[in-house]
Design an enzyme around this catalytic site. Structure first.
Site, PDB file in Angstrom:
ATOM      1  N   CYS A   1      -0.926  -0.144   1.342  1.00 53.37           N
ATOM      2  CA  CYS A   1      -0.566  -0.757   0.051  1.00 53.37           C
ATOM      3  C   CYS A   1       0.887  -1.150   0.194  1.00 53.37           C
ATOM      4  O   CYS A   1       1.772  -0.297   0.200  1.00 53.37           O
ATOM      5  CB  CYS A   1      -0.744   0.204  -1.120  1.00 53.37           C
ATOM      6  SG  CYS A   1      -0.150  -0.501  -2.689  1.00 53.37           S
TER       7      CYS A   1
ATOM      8  N   CYS B   1       2.944  -0.601  -3.472  1.00 56.89           N
ATOM      9  CA  CYS B   1       3.220   0.741  -3.988  1.00 56.89           C
ATOM     10  C   CYS B   1       2.419   1.757  -3.192  1.00 56.89           C
ATOM     11  O   CYS B   1       2.769   2.053  -2.051  1.00 56.89           O
ATOM     12  CB  CYS B   1       3.013   0.854  -5.493  1.00 56.89           C
ATOM     13  SG  CYS B   1       1.469   0.186  -6.145  1.00 56.89           S
ATOM     14  N   SER B   2       1.355   2.286  -3.774  1.00 50.69           N
ATOM     15  CA  SER B   2       0.626   3.344  -3.083  1.00 50.69           C
ATOM     16  C   SER B   2      -0.828   3.368  -3.517  1.00 50.69           C
ATOM     17  O   SER B   2      -1.433   4.424  -3.605  1.00 50.69           O
ATOM     18  CB  SER B   2       1.292   4.695  -3.370  1.00 50.69           C
ATOM     19  OG  SER B   2       1.520   4.840  -4.767  1.00 50.69           O
ATOM     20  N   CYS B   3      -1.390   2.195  -3.814  1.00 53.45           N
ATOM     21  CA  CYS B   3      -2.797   2.124  -4.226  1.00 53.45           C
ATOM     22  C   CYS B   3      -3.675   2.676  -3.097  1.00 53.45           C
ATOM     23  O   CYS B   3      -3.450   2.379  -1.918  1.00 53.45           O
ATOM     24  CB  CYS B   3      -3.189   0.678  -4.536  1.00 53.45           C
ATOM     25  SG  CYS B   3      -2.266  -0.009  -5.934  1.00 53.45           S
TER      26      CYS B   3
END
Lengths: 117, 205
Positions: free
Chosen positions: B107, B110-112
């Site tokens: 990702c 961000c941090s999906c």
């Protein structure tokens, strides 16, 4: 060889706990709960989080990830008019005074803040 | 008020804990969060969702051709049929590794991450070096995970979003004919479902 600061070892072996400290878990869960309540879309949240993670102080080892997570949540709540940074700061200080005024072993309650009026 | 005079028997709230409590106080007073619901969410993500969910999906796909086809066409539904559904309304896509193509998930913004099948992401997945280098130099990143692929294998990088998350279906290891789904699931590591690893050989699990 510029190996990054992330440590890819330990995969599949022993993983660290999901959350390092209880406040991280609480901050995480508040976002999930508020989303489920319909306060914001997940795309809104991802946008807020990615904006915060793009700041240069987000560490290369992601060690301050949940600090950034909480910042993003506060920003989103401020934007929605639900909370504002001054109020959060005031209340946080009250919680710290309440903790200090609470005898060891007793539950910390906001009511224990000696400056509460 | 007194300044710092730390006695180790004093109750001290660190600044982050105090900030979280402050925000939770505001949200609770406004009726927007329920502390019991917060605890339940924490329990779910600490104890109930994790890569074992994804491993079951992979093992089913390895064992059942029809399921694999369904997973290819409609991963959201095929995964939900095993009881794993996302809470963020996201769609899932399963990407299948083959000798020709290896898939790697990142990702960049961000941090999906596919929480419902893998739990919360490892720290390195959230780190800026991984997020940038997975795109620029996926082969180099894989080497750091001790994954060395033939030069002829193409690496395809998938960038997750809030709406679409990816699950890598690693290749089934050799000499696993006749293994039960349960035994197969034990060969499926978290990293292999991100694309940062391969499924384990039998006997190595």
């Amino acid at each position: 060889m510029s190996l990054p600061d992330f440590d890819p070892r330990g995969q599949g072996a022993i993983d660290p706990p999901t959350f390092q400290e209880p406040w991280q878990a609480q901050a995480f869960a508040m976002v999930v709960a508020l989303h489920e309540r319909g306060l914001f879309s997940w795309a809104d949240w991802a946008e807020a989080l990615s904006t915060r993670l793009a700041q240069p102080d987000f560490r290369h080892d992601a060690g301050n990830y949940y600090e950034c997570w909480l910042d993003a949540l506060e920003t989103l709540m401020t934007r929605k008019g639900i909370a504002d940074p001054d109020h959060i700061g005031t209340l946080a200080a009250a919680w710290q005074r309440a903790a200090k005024a609470t005898p060891h072993g007793k539950p910390i309650l906001l009511e224990n803040d000696p400056d509460r009026n | 008020m007194a300044h710092h005079h730390d006695h180790d028997h004093d109750n001290e709230l660190d600044p982050m804990t105090a900030r979280v409590r402050a925000l939770e106080t505001i949200l609770t007073e406004k009726g927007l969060v329920d502390p019991a619901a917060i605890d339940a969410i924490v329990d779910t993500y600490e104890h109930k969702v994790g890569p074992r969910n994804g491993a079951r999906v992979v093992a089913r796909a390895w064992s059942d051709r029809q399921y694999a086809d369904w997973l290819k066409q409609d991963a959201t539904a095929a995964i939900a049929s095993l009881g794993f559904t996302g809470r963020q309304g996201e769609h899932m896509q399963a990407v299948f590794n083959t000798p020709e193509t290896h898939n790697l998930v990142v990702c960049t913004l961000c941090s999906c991450y596919p929480w419902s099948v893998l739990g919360l992401p490892p720290v390195w997945y959230k780190s800026p070096p991984y997020r940038s280098r997975a795109v620029i130099d996926p082969r180099g990143v894989l080497a750091e995970f001790n994954v060395v692929l033939p030069q002829s294998t193409r690496i395809r990088v998938w960038d997750s979003t809030a709406e679409l998350r990816y699950l890598v279906i690693p290749m089934r290891p050799a000499n696993t004919e006749g293994l039960s789904e349960e035994a197969l699931a034990d060969l499926v590591t978290r990293d292999s479902m991100i694309g940062a690893g391969l499924a384990l050989a039998p006997g190595a699990a």
